[in-house]
Each structure stands twice: as C-alpha cells, then as structure tokens.
Write an enzyme that holds these catalytic residues in place. Structure first.
Site, short mmCIF file in Angstrom:
data_model
loop_
_atom_site.label_atom_id
_atom_site.label_comp_id
_atom_site.label_asym_id
_atom_site.label_seq_id
_atom_site.Cartn_x
_atom_site.Cartn_y
_atom_site.Cartn_z
N THR A 1 0.81 -1.22 0.00
CA THR A 1 0.00 0.00 0.00
C THR A 1 0.84 1.27 0.00
O THR A 1 1.96 1.29 0.54
CB THR A 1 -0.91 0.01 1.26
OG1 THR A 1 -1.52 1.29 1.38
CG2 THR A 1 -0.12 -0.24 2.53
N TYR B 1 -1.60 0.11 10.07
CA TYR B 1 -1.86 -0.62 8.83
C TYR B 1 -0.65 -0.51 7.89
O TYR B 1 -0.10 -1.52 7.42
CB TYR B 1 -3.13 -0.07 8.17
CG TYR B 1 -3.33 -0.53 6.76
CD1 TYR B 1 -3.49 -1.88 6.46
CD2 TYR B 1 -3.34 0.39 5.70
CE1 TYR B 1 -3.66 -2.30 5.15
CE2 TYR B 1 -3.52 -0.02 4.40
CZ TYR B 1 -3.67 -1.37 4.12
OH TYR B 1 -3.83 -1.77 2.82
#
Ligand code: UDP
Length: 328
Positions: free
Chosen positions: A118, A142
């Site tokens: 990501t 995350y």
C-alpha cells in the site's frame, strides 16, 4: 498440469476481482480465506479453501493439495482508523499471518509471490513525488504492518530465493463492469461505497473527514485506481515472475489526485442524485495527499489502467451497488 494460483483473501473485494482476472488469463485461482472480512458468495471463479493464515498446518495442507505455481497475497486487515485503535490485531494478523504464509510457500517450493502492499507505507510526505524509491515512513499501524511484510519478503528472497512482486496500491475503487463481484465491506469505511449508500438512503449522510487540510479545497486528496485495472497489473506481475524477470516493486496509481469534494461532485454527476454530506473532524491516521508519481508499471509491465478515471470507477461501483447485494 493445472495452473493453480493460491489467492489469499480471494473472498474479499480485490481478491475476488483478481480471481476473475486469473481465470480469464487461464489460471485456476484457489481462494484461501477465513471469511472474517470476506464473503463466500464472492468465490465464483475457482475452488475455495477456508482457512486462517495463522494456522500453519492448514496452509501446508492446501499447498500440498494444489502445488500452486504462485501465491497472490491479498488477505489482510485494511482499515486505517481501526489500525490506530487496535494495532495488535494488525501486527498479529497481517504480519504474523504473512510470515506463516511465506514460510509455508518456501517449504512447498512455491517461489513466485505477488504481494498486495500500500501507499500507506509512504506516510504523509508533503511535496514529495511518491515513487518506488521514496522513503517509507508509515503514519498508521496498517501501513507499518505492510512495510514489515515487504521487509520479510526481501529477507526471504535473499535467504531462500523467494521471487516477489510487491504492488503498492493507491486508492482502489470501482467494481467488475459485469457486476459479478464488487466492493462490500462490513463495516464499510471507504469513501465511494459509503457515498453511494448515502445517495440512495441506505445510510446517513456522508461525513467529510476534515476540511482544514492544506489542499485547494481543504479535503484530502487520493489517487483512485479501478479494481479491474489493479488486478490486471497482478496478472502481469505474475507473468513477469514466471518469465524470470526477478523481484520488483510497482506503485499502482494513475498520478491524478482527487479531493473528497471532487469525488462527491463526480458522484452527483454520475448518479444524477443529491449527495447528502456533512463536514466533520479529521480521521486519525489520514495523510493529506497520496498520489503516485511513478509510471514504472506502465513502462515495465505494459500496464494500461484504462478504466481508472473517476467517472468510470463511480459508474461501475454504482452499477454493482444497484444489484442489491446489500439485501443479502
Ligand atoms: N473519507 C471521508 N469520509 C468517509 C470515508 C472516507 O471523508 O466517510 C475520506 C478519507 O478521509 C480519505 C478519503 O476519503 O481522505 C479516502 O478514504 P478511504 O477510507 O476510502 O481510503 P483510504 O485513503 O483510507 O485508504
């Protein structure tokens, strides 16, 4: 010989689209999913093996059953806000689960690994062009968990020859234009599906998370990529590995950024409906602007993100939304 690919998270939003793309490209996608955030109804394009990445014996069983040519690893917890309040879950599931998976793949001699990472690994870097060589300073658990998995892959390549392609996604949006699969999280936290729900009264008004960011209209800017374009890149990445081209990192974004207000305006235009929204406080862990500054995937993989314009992404998401999948 069957061309099996082990798709972790194949019952989730991106994984299910990847299974469809793999099937179309002549592979047999084997979904491995614990159904914590995925949906069994989304497994339509190959066999389903229910299992948890933290269960090493179950992983070994599935590798032995299918002898896959590659792993595509999508399974992860992926909510930025939740990762700030429950970091332990992110480190256990994302990092612990991925370590198990990588070890199982190496022990099964399955040496092609495509990983879903990501742009949240880059953090919040003002006025920096985000390309694959940018420094990674994640600002939420995350992003930190995904960066840690990238490190694991690099170590396992050096020690055991595990070839990997790492894709750093920007904001994934849209749905299969044939509406066989689409985006459906429970709870939903993503901008476009929340907005489509608000438009047809299935939810309360959308809250804009922060209007005082240092951007032209005060709202956060993101680089949205169509999920079908994104999974096409994964198939190209898999072929890249099978062609022996070696490990590589690719950003998957278009280089165009849109603010939350611009997404609202475009949704109004696509659906021809009013978008009920209100202005609210910032959400913890959100970066001001995340836009890819790289064309590496286009140049090296031959990636063509043809559907990744805001109009098509919202139109495809709206078509899926109208299939009534919420009523299940
Ligand atoms: N966003 C918002 N309201 C919402 C959900 C999201 O204003 O109810 C904003 C969020 O702050 C971010 C952008 O929309 O700037 C995209 O958020 P999303 O959760 O879809 O993806 P993320 O960028 O967190 O991966």
């Amino acid at each position: 010989m069957d061309n099996h690919v082990l798709v972790t998270g194949g019952a989730g939003y991106i994984g299910a689209h990847a299974c469809k793309a793999l099937r179309r490209a002549g592979y047999v996608p084997v979904t491995f999913d614990n159904l914590v955030t995925g949906w069994q109804d989304a497994v339509k394009f190959g066999p389903f093996e229910r299992g948890d990445l933290l269960d090493r014996a179950r992983l070994d069983e599935v590798f032995a059953k299918y002898t896959p040519v590659a792993v595509m690893h999508f399974a992860a917890l992926s909510q930025v806000g939740e990762s700030m309040s429950q970091p332990g879950r992110y480190w256990h599931n994302n990092v612990g689960g991925s370590l198990n998976l990588v070890e199982a793949a190496v022990d099964a001699a399955c040496m092609n690994f495509v990983f879903s990472s990501t742009c949240a690994t880059y953090g919040d870097q003002d006025n920096v062009v985000l390309d694959e060589n940018s420094a990674q300073y994640p600002i939420n658990a995350y992003g930190a968990s995904k960066r840690a998995i990238e490190d694991i892959l690099r170590d396992f390549e050096a020690a055991h020859g595990l070839r990997n392609v790492i894709f750093r996604y920007f904001n994934v949006a849209g749905a299969d234009p044939e509406a066989e699969v689409g985006e459906f999280h429970q709870p939903e936290t993503h901008l476009i599906p929340l907005m489509l729900d608000a438009i047809d009264g299935k939810r309360d008004a959308l809250t804009i998370f922060g209007t005082d960011y240092d951007t032209p209209d005060g709202t956060c800017i993101r680089d949205y990529v169509h999920v079908c374009d994104l999974v096409d890149a994964h198939v190209l990445g898999l072929k890249w590995l099978q062609d022996g081209k070696g490990s590589r990192v690719f950003n998957l974004g278009t280089g165009s950024g849109f603010s939350v207000r611009e997404v609202i305006d475009q949704s109004r235009a696509v659906t021809n409906r009013t978008v009920p929204f209100k202005e609210g406080a910032r959400r913890a862990g959100d970066a001001t602007k995340l836009v890819s500054g790289s064309t590496r995937a286009v140049a090296e993989l031959g990636w063509q993100p043809d559907r990744s314009n805001l109009n098509t992404m919202i139109a495809d998401a709206w078509r899926w939304h109208q299939t009534g999948h919420f009523d299940k």
